[in-house]
Design a protein around this motif. Structure first.
Motif, PDB file in Angstrom:
ATOM      1  N   ALA A  78       0.669  -1.281   0.013  1.00  0.00           N
ATOM      2  CA  ALA A  78      -0.034  -0.048   0.193  1.00  0.00           C
ATOM      3  C   ALA A  78       0.827   1.161   0.000  1.00  0.00           C
ATOM      4  CB  ALA A  78      -0.942   0.063   1.255  1.00  0.00           C
ATOM      5  N   GLY A  79       2.147   1.252   0.792  1.00  0.00           N
ATOM      6  CA  GLY A  79       2.749   2.342   0.766  1.00  0.00           C
ATOM      7  C   GLY A  79       3.515   2.581  -0.569  1.00  0.00           C
ATOM      8  N   ILE A  80       3.870   1.393  -1.197  1.00  0.00           N
ATOM      9  CA  ILE A  80       4.478   1.766  -2.716  1.00  0.00           C
ATOM     10  C   ILE A  80       3.714   2.367  -3.612  1.00  0.00           C
ATOM     11  CG2 ILE A  80       5.332   0.475  -4.633  1.00  0.00           C
ATOM     12  CD1 ILE A  80       6.510  -1.711  -2.715  1.00  0.00           C
ATOM     13  N   LEU A  81       2.571   1.900  -3.428  1.00  0.00           N
ATOM     14  CA  LEU A  81       1.309   2.494  -4.457  1.00  0.00           C
ATOM     15  C   LEU A  81       0.973   3.939  -4.356  1.00  0.00           C
ATOM     16  CD1 LEU A  81      -1.371  -0.411  -4.844  1.00  0.00           C
ATOM     17  CD2 LEU A  81       0.204   0.233  -6.466  1.00  0.00           C
ATOM     18  N   ALA A  82       1.146   4.302  -2.710  1.00  0.00           N
ATOM     19  CA  ALA A  82       0.793   5.640  -2.512  1.00  0.00           C
ATOM     20  C   ALA A  82       1.913   6.641  -2.822  1.00  0.00           C
ATOM     21  CB  ALA A  82       0.326   5.582  -0.850  1.00  0.00           C
TER      22      ALA A  82
END
Length: 683
Positions: A78-82
């Motif tokens: 999720a952090g990568i996508l965000a």
């Protein structure tokens, strides 16, 4: 005494660490024991910074990056996508960028490339080098940047640092055949699965060697030699489900009508006895009046076969591109209930299907010409071939491609009369070689061994991830807005900023824990989350475990056999820490698992992702081939997680989930031989 792997330019090998300092190949200096060391009064560190051919780096900055400065903050999908993990997803470069001015001890190289750090402080450090701002040839990192060394071991020594060069921006590709003229020792690379991706069916190019993968064309055995399609192998496509992605049809090698299946089409696989061509005939069972019924197409290329599956690329009347159809699965079994684990799996028959009718009445359905957006030149070749570029066909409007021409290439992909190389080769990882060849000294080429760890991993990450490109098509090939493919040596920060519109795999490509990969070719998105990648000791990169020049004799070009008891693949780094699997599992679990009972990868590299059919794991009951198997059959998949954790039975992807739908974990796979998971789905 411990051991550490470093590179000698062609592979990886164990090298003795003496007093914490790397010695040997790849280092111009090494440890000068006469300089006083930590026991004398000399507290300085000196040496030279140069390229692999001895070219000095002027005004480069040598930085002692404290091991404690490498962030171990959690990286999540999720952090990568965000985009919230980008401040700490490159261990050394982000540590330097985020440090306050003067926080790290540094030195600047002079005109001859020499540097001196007058006083080395206490602590452990990664010795990292940033080239001068105007140095467009060399890349950040250096031969001392991946292993933390104590200040005491550095004091009073001479440490010469080797840096990677890189091709000029205007450099062009020369082709793998040209590379092997000077580097013939790397013909071992020809047998890698990377080289056996795209093949002309039943043939090998001059840059392919199937000796290590004799199974690569096993699927072609279903193309029966015949004078007519009706003597071939029928692959029944039935029970259309428009809610699914690429496999909207179930498949079977036997007629499913007696199992209440509604057959829409049969794909007949046959080898034309007159021409030796591999062909697929489209049989519209539901609508034999279809004007395209019994259309026959030639398989011009196959993709895969060395890693669990193979797909077929066919021509189409009125088109110049090639289009994918059908997936052979080497571990498939017709007796399985799971539609994704048969011998053949539908692969985009819907591209060729006009569903004018309904699911219950296919009588109006027609075989259709696929959309021009579905060809492999547009969507697939970019990650597989060097010097990839695209163009629009003036006649058909298809977005097609060109790749590096090579006399030993596989196929003429752009139809200009010259063979193209369609597979990963030397320049895929080292960059375009024209200036390297002309210079003749070894300069102007990327040396992954000397890159900062984030950049070394990024070479693999460009394709072993699942972002969306920044180009107008926004497909899974990571292209810039100008439709350029990323060159080796770039940082992850540049990759994300210039080559992606979505920064990683979609949530649907993971299990429900949104951590472990479900889909294939995204090992890098797992690896970024691992403690191997970011820690205070050894910044591991892909090539520490996989020798991409091949010749290791082990699957996936691993540098050692992972199934060997107490395998050196793991123990060469972890042996001193854990003392072998028996001691490790005794300490962690309270119960010893000897080296012949379990290997490191059994627990730490669970095959969560699937590219082919996978295998049965633990069976609560003998399989029946019916829907009852969903609640009794656990599965193993075929692509290992690169997080290196041990996913628990309490994982949300496992607990309370019907066995066949659960994420594979050790407890239900290899460990299931002793640990009965019956009732796990009801916990």
């Amino acid at each position: 005494m411990s051991f550490q792997r470093i590179h000698d330019g062609r592979g990886v090998f164990p090298l003795l660490l003496a007093t914490g300092i790397l010695l040997g190949a790849g280092f111009a200096g090494g440890c000068d024991s006469s300089s006083g060391g930590s026991g004398g009064g000399d507290v300085s560190l000196a040496g030279t910074v140069a390229g692999a051919t001895g070219t000095p780096l002027v005004a480069a900055t040598v930085i002692l990056v404290p091991a404690s400065a490498v962030s171990t903050a959690e990286i999540t999908a999720a952090g990568i996508l965000a985009g919230t993990t980008e401040g700490f997803d490159e261990p050394l470069e982000d540590a330097v960028a985020g440090a306050a001015p003067g926080a790290f001890v540094t030195a600047t190289t002079g005109a001859d490339g020499t540097y001196t750090i007058e006083e080395v402080p206490d602590g452990d450090f990664f010795v990292y080098v940033e080239p001068a701002a105007g140095d467009t040839e060399h890349l950040p990192g250096g031969s001392l940047c991946r292993t933390a060394v104590s200040g005491a071991a550095l004091r009073g020594t001479t440490q010469d640092i080797v840096m990677s060069s890189s091709p000029p921006a205007a450099a062009t590709y020369v082709g793998m055949t040209a590379c092997l003229i000077c580097h013939n020792e790397y013909t071992t690379e020809l047998s890698l699965a990377h080289r056996l991706g795209f093949k002309v069916p039943g043939a090998t190019s001059g840059l392919q060697d199937t000796s290590e993968h004799p199974e690569v064309d096993d699927g072609l055995a279903y193309f029966l030699e015949a004078a007519d399609y009706s003597e071939g192998t029928p692959v029944y496509h039935y029970d259309y489900d428009g809610t699914r992605s690429f496999d909207k049809f179930k498949t079977s090698l036997t007629d499913p009508s007696d199992r209440d299946g509604t057959v829409y089409a049969i794909l007949w696989l046959w080898k034309d006895a007159a021409t030796d061509e591999y062909k697929i005939t489209f049989d519209n069972v539901g609508n034999p009046t279809d004007p395209n019924d019994l259309s026959t197409r030639t398989v011009q290329l196959t993709y895969g076969g060395a890693v669990h599956k193979q797909r077929y690329m066919i021509d189409w009347a009125g088109r110049n591109g090639l289009y994918p159809i059908l997936q052979f699965q080497s571990e498939g079994d017709e007796a399985r209930y799971d539609r994704t684990r048969q011998v053949y799996r539908d692969y985009n028959l819907a591209y060729y299907w006009n569903t004018n009718g309904t699911a219950s009445d296919p009588s109006d359905d027609l075989i259709a010409t696929p959309s021009i957006t579905r060809n492999i030149s547009r969507n697939c070749v970019g990650c597989h071939a060097p010097d990839y570029s695209r163009y629009t066909d003036a006649v058909t409007g298809e977005l097609l491609c060109d790749t590096q021409e090579d006399v030993n290439g596989e196929y003429d992909i752009d139809g200009d009369g010259f063979l193209n190389d369609l597979n990963i080769g030397c320049e895929s990882c080292h960059g375009p070689g024209s200036d390297h060849v002309v210079d003749g000294t070894g300069r102007y080429i990327v040396s992954p061994n000397y890159l900062a760890p984030g950049r070394a991993v990024q070479i693999c990450n460009s394709c072993h991830d699942r972002p969306l490109g920044a180009d107008a098509t926004g497909g899974e090939t990571p292209l810039s807005a100008d439709e350029e493919f990323p060159r080796p040596g770039i940082s992850r920060a540049q990759f994300l900023a210039e080559y992606t519109s979505r920064k990683g795999p979609a949530e649907s490509d993971f299990w429900t824990d949104f951590a472990h990969s479900k889909s294939h070719h995204q090992q890098s998105s797992d690896f970024l989350k691992s403690s191997h990648y970011r820690n205070a000791n050894q910044l591991v990169v892909c090539s520490d475990c996989h020798d991409m020049h091949g010749g290791t004799g082990h699957e996936r070009a691993l540098v050692a056999d992972p199934d060997e008891p107490d395998s050196p693949l793991c123990m060469i780094c972890h042996g001193d820490d854990i003392g072998g699997t028996l001691a490790h599992t005794t300490a962690v679990l309270g119960s010893g698992h000897g080296p012949f009972t379990a290997s490191c990868v059994d627990c730490h590299m669970v095959q969560t992702a699937k590219t082919g059919a996978g295998r049965y794991g633990y069976l609560l009951e003998p399989p029946t081939g019916t829907s009852a198997d969903v609640n009794t059959a656990y599965y193993e998949n075929d692509i290992s997680s690169h997080i290196f954790d041990v996913p628990s039975k309490d994982n949300v992807g496992v607990q309370g989930i019907a066995p066949s739908n659960a994420m594979p974990i050790p407890y239900t796979n290899d460990c299931g031989a002793c640990h009965d998971p019956s009732g796990l789905q009801y916990d």
